[in-house]
Motif scaffolding. Sequence first.
Motif, mmCIF file in Angstrom:
data_model
loop_
_atom_site.group_PDB
_atom_site.id
_atom_site.type_symbol
_atom_site.label_atom_id
_atom_site.label_comp_id
_atom_site.label_asym_id
_atom_site.label_seq_id
_atom_site.Cartn_x
_atom_site.Cartn_y
_atom_site.Cartn_z
ATOM 1 N N ALA A 175 16.351 -31.399 8.885
ATOM 2 C CA ALA A 175 17.334 -30.391 9.281
ATOM 3 C C ALA A 175 18.754 -30.841 8.962
ATOM 4 O O ALA A 175 19.573 -30.058 8.467
ATOM 5 C CB ALA A 175 17.202 -30.091 10.769
ATOM 6 N N GLN A 176 19.055 -32.097 9.229
ATOM 7 C CA GLN A 176 20.403 -32.579 8.970
ATOM 8 C C GLN A 176 20.725 -32.545 7.476
ATOM 9 O O GLN A 176 21.796 -32.074 7.066
ATOM 10 C CB GLN A 176 20.572 -33.997 9.505
ATOM 11 N N ALA A 177 19.780 -33.042 6.658
ATOM 12 C CA ALA A 177 20.010 -33.039 5.215
ATOM 13 C C ALA A 177 20.114 -31.613 4.689
ATOM 14 O O ALA A 177 20.965 -31.301 3.843
ATOM 15 C CB ALA A 177 18.880 -33.782 4.513
ATOM 16 N N LEU A 178 19.256 -30.745 5.204
ATOM 17 C CA LEU A 178 19.272 -29.353 4.764
ATOM 18 C C LEU A 178 20.581 -28.678 5.136
ATOM 19 O O LEU A 178 21.179 -27.964 4.322
ATOM 20 C CB LEU A 178 18.087 -28.613 5.388
ATOM 21 N N TRP A 179 21.060 -28.913 6.365
ATOM 22 C CA TRP A 179 22.289 -28.251 6.786
ATOM 23 C C TRP A 179 23.497 -28.727 5.985
ATOM 24 O O TRP A 179 24.388 -27.942 5.648
ATOM 25 C CB TRP A 179 22.530 -28.456 8.275
ATOM 26 N N ARG A 180 23.537 -30.014 5.683
ATOM 27 C CA ARG A 180 24.646 -30.528 4.889
ATOM 28 C C ARG A 180 24.724 -29.824 3.536
ATOM 29 O O ARG A 180 25.803 -29.523 3.035
ATOM 30 C CB ARG A 180 24.492 -32.039 4.695
ATOM 31 N N ARG A 181 23.563 -29.571 2.968
ATOM 32 C CA ARG A 181 23.544 -28.902 1.669
ATOM 33 C C ARG A 181 23.851 -27.412 1.815
ATOM 34 O O ARG A 181 24.596 -26.834 1.017
ATOM 35 C CB ARG A 181 22.191 -29.119 1.001
ATOM 36 N N LEU A 182 23.261 -26.797 2.834
ATOM 37 C CA LEU A 182 23.466 -25.364 3.024
ATOM 38 C C LEU A 182 24.923 -25.039 3.325
ATOM 39 O O LEU A 182 25.478 -24.074 2.794
ATOM 40 C CB LEU A 182 22.588 -24.856 4.167
ATOM 41 N N PRO B 60 26.564 -15.930 -0.543
ATOM 42 C CA PRO B 60 25.890 -15.168 -1.610
ATOM 43 C C PRO B 60 24.967 -16.024 -2.467
ATOM 44 O O PRO B 60 23.910 -15.563 -2.913
ATOM 45 C CB PRO B 60 27.058 -14.611 -2.434
ATOM 46 N N VAL B 61 25.355 -17.282 -2.692
ATOM 47 C CA VAL B 61 24.511 -18.181 -3.483
ATOM 48 C C VAL B 61 23.213 -18.466 -2.736
ATOM 49 O O VAL B 61 22.118 -18.467 -3.324
ATOM 50 C CB VAL B 61 25.259 -19.489 -3.795
ATOM 51 N N ARG B 62 23.329 -18.690 -1.439
ATOM 52 C CA ARG B 62 22.132 -18.941 -0.637
ATOM 53 C C ARG B 62 21.200 -17.736 -0.651
ATOM 54 O O ARG B 62 19.981 -17.863 -0.749
ATOM 55 C CB ARG B 62 22.523 -19.280 0.798
ATOM 56 N N GLN C 124 20.917 -15.456 -2.925
ATOM 57 C CA GLN C 124 20.273 -15.326 -4.229
ATOM 58 C C GLN C 124 19.136 -16.334 -4.380
ATOM 59 O O GLN C 124 18.069 -16.021 -4.925
ATOM 60 C CB GLN C 124 21.306 -15.526 -5.345
ATOM 61 N N ALA C 125 19.360 -17.549 -3.903
ATOM 62 C CA ALA C 125 18.304 -18.573 -3.969
ATOM 63 C C ALA C 125 17.084 -18.148 -3.163
ATOM 64 O O ALA C 125 15.939 -18.342 -3.596
ATOM 65 C CB ALA C 125 18.851 -19.901 -3.464
ATOM 66 N N ALA C 126 17.313 -17.578 -1.977
ATOM 67 C CA ALA C 126 16.202 -17.110 -1.151
ATOM 68 C C ALA C 126 15.417 -16.022 -1.874
ATOM 69 O O ALA C 126 14.178 -16.000 -1.849
ATOM 70 C CB ALA C 126 16.727 -16.590 0.179
ATOM 71 N N THR C 127 16.125 -15.123 -2.544
ATOM 72 C CA THR C 127 15.464 -14.046 -3.287
ATOM 73 C C THR C 127 14.596 -14.616 -4.406
ATOM 74 O O THR C 127 13.453 -14.172 -4.620
ATOM 75 C CB THR C 127 16.509 -13.089 -3.877
ATOM 76 N N MET C 128 15.098 -15.604 -5.094
ATOM 77 C CA MET C 128 14.338 -16.215 -6.196
ATOM 78 C C MET C 128 13.086 -16.921 -5.684
ATOM 79 O O MET C 128 12.028 -16.850 -6.308
ATOM 80 C CB MET C 128 15.240 -17.196 -6.951
ATOM 81 N N LEU D 134 21.280 -18.783 7.203
ATOM 82 C CA LEU D 134 21.764 -19.135 8.534
ATOM 83 C C LEU D 134 23.199 -19.661 8.459
ATOM 84 O O LEU D 134 23.588 -20.301 7.478
ATOM 85 C CB LEU D 134 20.850 -20.185 9.161
ATOM 86 N N VAL D 135 23.959 -19.400 9.525
ATOM 87 C CA VAL D 135 25.391 -19.710 9.469
ATOM 88 C C VAL D 135 25.812 -20.838 10.394
ATOM 89 O O VAL D 135 26.963 -21.263 10.354
ATOM 90 C CB VAL D 135 26.231 -18.451 9.787
ATOM 91 N N GLU D 136 24.923 -21.351 11.263
ATOM 92 C CA GLU D 136 25.315 -22.468 12.140
ATOM 93 C C GLU D 136 24.088 -23.299 12.497
ATOM 94 O O GLU D 136 22.956 -22.813 12.457
ATOM 95 C CB GLU D 136 26.036 -21.953 13.392
#
Length: 652
Positions: free
Chosen positions: A392-399, A405-407, A409-413, A455-457
């Motif tokens: 979760a920590q690594a994922l949040w740092r990247r997210l 909008p980029v996120r 689009q990635a989810a759609t792909m 997600l935003v937080e």
Amino acid sequence: MCAIAGLWSPRADPAEAVLQAMAATMLHRGPDDGGTWIDSGTGLGLAHRRLAIVDLSPAGHQPMQSRCGRYVIAFNGEIYNHAALRDALDAQRGGATPWRGHSDTETLLEAFAEWGFEATLQRCVGMFALALWDRQARVLQLARDRLGEKPLYYGRAGNGDLVFASELKAFAALPGWSPEIDRQAVSLFMRYACVPAPWSIYRGIRKLEPGATVRYDAADAEPVTGRYWHALSAIEAARAQPFSGSLQDAADTLEQLLGDTIRLQSMADVPLGAFLSGGIDSSTVVALMQKLGGAPVRTFSIGFNEEGYDEAQHAAAVARHLGTQHTEQYVTADEARAVIPLLPQLYDEPFGDSSQIPTYLVSKLARGHVTVSLSGDGGDELFGGYNRYFIAQALWRRLSGLPTPVRAQAATMIRLLRPVTWSKLLKPFMGLLQARYNYANPGDKLHKLAEVLALVEPRALYDRLVRFWEWDICPGVEPPDAMAADAGWDRFGGNDRFVDAMMYADTVSYLPDDILVKVDRASMAVSLESRVPMLDHRILEFAWRLPDSARASGGVGKRVLREVLARHVPTALTDRPKMGFGIPIGEWLRGPLRAWADALLDPQRLRADGYLAADLVRARWDEHLSGRRNWEYSIWNALMFQSWLEHWHGKR
């Protein structure tokens, strides 16, 4: 270990037969002795079932009255430091107290008489749930231990009587008992696989929260709640006094603390042993038990023949190195599945952690040899052992560094391909990754990633990792108020202390509402007392004084625990990817459990019951059966609710 029950009526004294019936429903928690006590003319009655652990003589019989006659107690648990409390009482009273026996119940009762209710609780080290009746003031007080090891339900029966008990099933013995299912509690269960305190599955009945008290000044009075200990306050106080020594210094201190705790928790007048999985936590507990004791420790583990679910071989290797008297049992799939029909009766209210099955089986194995067993539970929450902390920590740092909008689009792909297709494409590459990222179903993980990209937080990310359904699984039910975990989430420094926030949330929610419920009900179902040394509150407070480098950092958790264990067990025997205590539920649901599950999840039945959204449940069930998605945990929640509903409320 015991069971307690009682009621306080504003109209008349309770019938002794009713108190006996309430206690009889919990015979498994206390097969050795039982008793009732009624304060004539007050409407107050107490009941007790006893599993004799300390002082096996009649001097430990409950309910117990204080020497001065003012107080009466019904007590479930153990006060590990009761010998020190006795010494303090004797010193304060100017000489030896004329003790009737050597039970911790008597010590606790005399301490209440001498020091008062909250002051005594502050001094206690132990696990407990209790009811104390003040005959002079006509006041009833309830209390639960700091971390929530022992359960206590309380509230109003349909006739207005105040009732309380260690398990919900005790209320079924009340005349006219006809509870109403709390739909908000159902939604919480479906989301988190347990019904978190202070909720229970029934309206009007609550769970006493860890470290909390309730006071009633009259049978028909409103409860006055309080806390003698609060995890958030204790953690903040610990963080204000950071540990400044090296990792070796921290390991020295922790080994001493754990050793002292294990010595206290080895207090028993009956045979004692320990669960051993071969992982970091249980191996550390057993290693220190073996170091402190003279004779070999009795250790227990179960194994499964299914690939990826067998820890018994690792436990056996640790046992051989330490020289314990080890007992293991390999359980067939049929034997494990035979436990499933017992679950609604064992757990009283819906409970969806499927490791309830192996926990019951290892408890049953241990009970054939000992009456008390120590476990390693709590190490993950206190010392950062769950993989999700680092993921979760690594994922949040990247997210958080990517525009929304980029996120999106990635989810759609990601969603363009089904999980099973992703898994086939990624399978050749999985062996190149670190073991903790080498997933069996990488496509399923990718689709879960798609769900969190917007997600935003960080609080929302944590919630996504621990939840199994959205709120709409229960039609027409508004989301409940904030859970206990939310109360301190923002006190940990936001994104910079994301791991701390998750560990705190697990300590006040997942640990008491899932892990400790699972262990308590599974062990007590076979009259086995389970003790948890890691959850001595002083160890929690020490853990939160430590820097990240000693707890969880760099993708590795439980650094200081690993350091302690390495002094007693070679690292090669315990350093492996975390397995958990699971069973192949997903495969069983597609195979031998399919007919059972199909019947419980029949859409017409779901609609007739009216608690779960039939279309949502059936869609996931169909996806799971087809292999398109692995929905084993969320489907198991639905099955456990339907099974509970059928057992307790005759819904077929």
